[in-house]
Design a protein around this motif. Structure first.
Motif, PDB file in Angstrom:
ATOM      1  N   ALA A   1       0.827  -1.202   0.000  1.00  0.00           N
ATOM      2  CA  ALA A   1       0.000   0.000   0.000  1.00  0.00           C
ATOM      3  C   ALA A   1       0.859   1.249   0.000  1.00  0.00           C
ATOM      4  O   ALA A   1       0.564   2.234  -0.676  1.00  0.00           O
ATOM      5  CB  ALA A   1      -0.932  -0.002   1.208  1.00  0.00           C
ATOM      6  N   MET A   2       1.951   1.235   0.776  1.00  0.00           N
ATOM      7  CA  MET A   2       2.816   2.395   0.839  1.00  0.00           C
ATOM      8  C   MET A   2       3.536   2.600  -0.478  1.00  0.00           C
ATOM      9  O   MET A   2       3.688   3.708  -0.972  1.00  0.00           O
ATOM     10  CB  MET A   2       3.834   2.214   1.970  1.00  0.00           C
ATOM     11  N   THR A   3       3.991   1.495  -1.082  1.00  0.00           N
ATOM     12  CA  THR A   3       4.679   1.593  -2.372  1.00  0.00           C
ATOM     13  C   THR A   3       3.752   2.189  -3.414  1.00  0.00           C
ATOM     14  O   THR A   3       4.141   3.035  -4.207  1.00  0.00           O
ATOM     15  CB  THR A   3       5.157   0.203  -2.823  1.00  0.00           C
ATOM     16  N   ASP A   4       2.493   1.760  -3.436  1.00  0.00           N
ATOM     17  CA  ASP A   4       1.530   2.295  -4.387  1.00  0.00           C
ATOM     18  C   ASP A   4       1.312   3.775  -4.178  1.00  0.00           C
ATOM     19  O   ASP A   4       1.200   4.553  -5.121  1.00  0.00           O
ATOM     20  CB  ASP A   4       0.188   1.557  -4.267  1.00  0.00           C
ATOM     21  N   ALA A   5       1.231   4.200  -2.908  1.00  0.00           N
ATOM     22  CA  ALA A   5       1.020   5.616  -2.611  1.00  0.00           C
ATOM     23  C   ALA A   5       2.177   6.444  -3.140  1.00  0.00           C
ATOM     24  O   ALA A   5       1.986   7.516  -3.704  1.00  0.00           O
ATOM     25  CB  ALA A   5       0.871   5.821  -1.094  1.00  0.00           C
TER      26      ALA A   5
ATOM     27  N   SER B   1      13.997   9.145   1.052  1.00  0.00           N
ATOM     28  CA  SER B   1      14.367   7.851   1.623  1.00  0.00           C
ATOM     29  C   SER B   1      13.435   6.740   1.160  1.00  0.00           C
ATOM     30  O   SER B   1      13.864   5.592   0.970  1.00  0.00           O
ATOM     31  CB  SER B   1      14.394   7.945   3.157  1.00  0.00           C
ATOM     32  N   GLN B   2      12.165   7.046   0.944  1.00  0.00           N
ATOM     33  CA  GLN B   2      11.249   6.055   0.389  1.00  0.00           C
ATOM     34  C   GLN B   2      11.686   5.661  -1.024  1.00  0.00           C
ATOM     35  O   GLN B   2      11.606   4.500  -1.423  1.00  0.00           O
ATOM     36  CB  GLN B   2       9.816   6.612   0.355  1.00  0.00           C
ATOM     37  N   THR B   3      12.154   6.638  -1.794  1.00  0.00           N
ATOM     38  CA  THR B   3      12.630   6.363  -3.147  1.00  0.00           C
ATOM     39  C   THR B   3      13.844   5.438  -3.110  1.00  0.00           C
ATOM     40  O   THR B   3      13.964   4.506  -3.914  1.00  0.00           O
ATOM     41  CB  THR B   3      12.983   7.671  -3.870  1.00  0.00           C
ATOM     42  N   LEU B   4      14.755   5.676  -2.164  1.00  0.00           N
ATOM     43  CA  LEU B   4      15.931   4.818  -2.053  1.00  0.00           C
ATOM     44  C   LEU B   4      15.546   3.412  -1.603  1.00  0.00           C
ATOM     45  O   LEU B   4      16.145   2.418  -2.046  1.00  0.00           O
ATOM     46  CB  LEU B   4      16.930   5.433  -1.071  1.00  0.00           C
ATOM     47  N   ALA B   5      14.542   3.312  -0.736  1.00  0.00           N
ATOM     48  CA  ALA B   5      14.051   1.996  -0.326  1.00  0.00           C
ATOM     49  C   ALA B   5      13.473   1.251  -1.532  1.00  0.00           C
ATOM     50  O   ALA B   5      13.684   0.048  -1.705  1.00  0.00           O
ATOM     51  CB  ALA B   5      12.996   2.147   0.772  1.00  0.00           C
TER      52      ALA B   5
END
Length: 217
Positions: A39-43, A106-110
């Motif tokens: 869900a977080m990745t989709d967001a 940081s989400q992008t790097l994850a």
């Protein structure tokens, strides 16, 4: 007479969407969920869809400064040694209490880690604190865990002078952490130029800048 310039609506929408995604990320973390859950990745994919057109790509010849930093495990390291180990480098600047730019970065790097798959250990990801007086190694370890950082993604702190020297070397120093703007730098190999992406880059944009053998999903 004072002239009012019209707002760039697309720019405003992009920043608002980005901020909302960051707030969702923090809420998920507070609830104990992983930032890499579907869900977080989709967001974030949705958020990046809006902000990607605002990125600017340029090629720069940056010289690594002769400074020492402190890794998240407390070990002092010479920055040039850390970055010149033959691997491609993805470099960012963050601070752990940031609630806007840094969570998205940081989400992008994850997401980049996930897309690298089996090649993830062959790419060095580096996040350097721009608030080293607050960002102790312990805080950086907690921050790294929050985003699921693997062993190839290292976080650095150090003295304020050392941090500012590195920021100036990469032209990201803005005098105040609150003026921090999104930028990610990629170097394919030691001795080559850096690709700078200003704005909220996506993981796919970063993959495209890596050598072909690393750009697999």
């Amino acid at each position: 007479m004072r002239i009012h310039r019209p707002l760039n609506i697309a720019h405003v929408i992009g920043w608002v969407v980005g901020l909302c995604a960051a707030l969702v990320s923090m809420a998920a973390t507070a609830n104990g969920s992983s930032p890499m859950e579907p869900a977080m990745t989709d967001a974030h994919a949705h958020a990046h869809h809006h902000v990607m057109p605002q990125t600017t790509r340029s090629v720069r010849d940056y010289r690594l400064p002769a400074v020492s930093l402190v890794r998240e495990d407390g070990k002092p390291v010479v920055l040039a040694d850390a970055l010149n180990d033959s691997r491609p480098v993805v470099l960012t600047f963050i601070y752990t209490t940031c609630t806007t730019v840094c969570p998205l970065t940081s989400q992008t790097l994850a997401e980049l880690q996930r897309k690298l798959g089996a090649s993830r250990d062959s790419v060095r990801i580096v996040s350097i604190s721009i608030d080293p007086e607050q960002d102790t190694p312990a805080k950086l370890r907690e921050y790294a865990q929050r985003y699921g950082a693997g062993p190839e993604w290292l976080h650095y702190t150090g003295t304020l002078a050392a941090s500012q020297t590195v920021q100036r070397a990469f032209d990201v120093y803005r005098g105040n952490k609150m003026d921090h703007a999104p930028a990610i730098l990629v170097r394919a190999a030691p001795g080559t130029s850096w690709v700078r992406i200003d704005g909220f880059a996506t993981a796919d944009q970063l993959l495209a800048e890596l050598p072909t053998r690393h750009a697999s999903q």
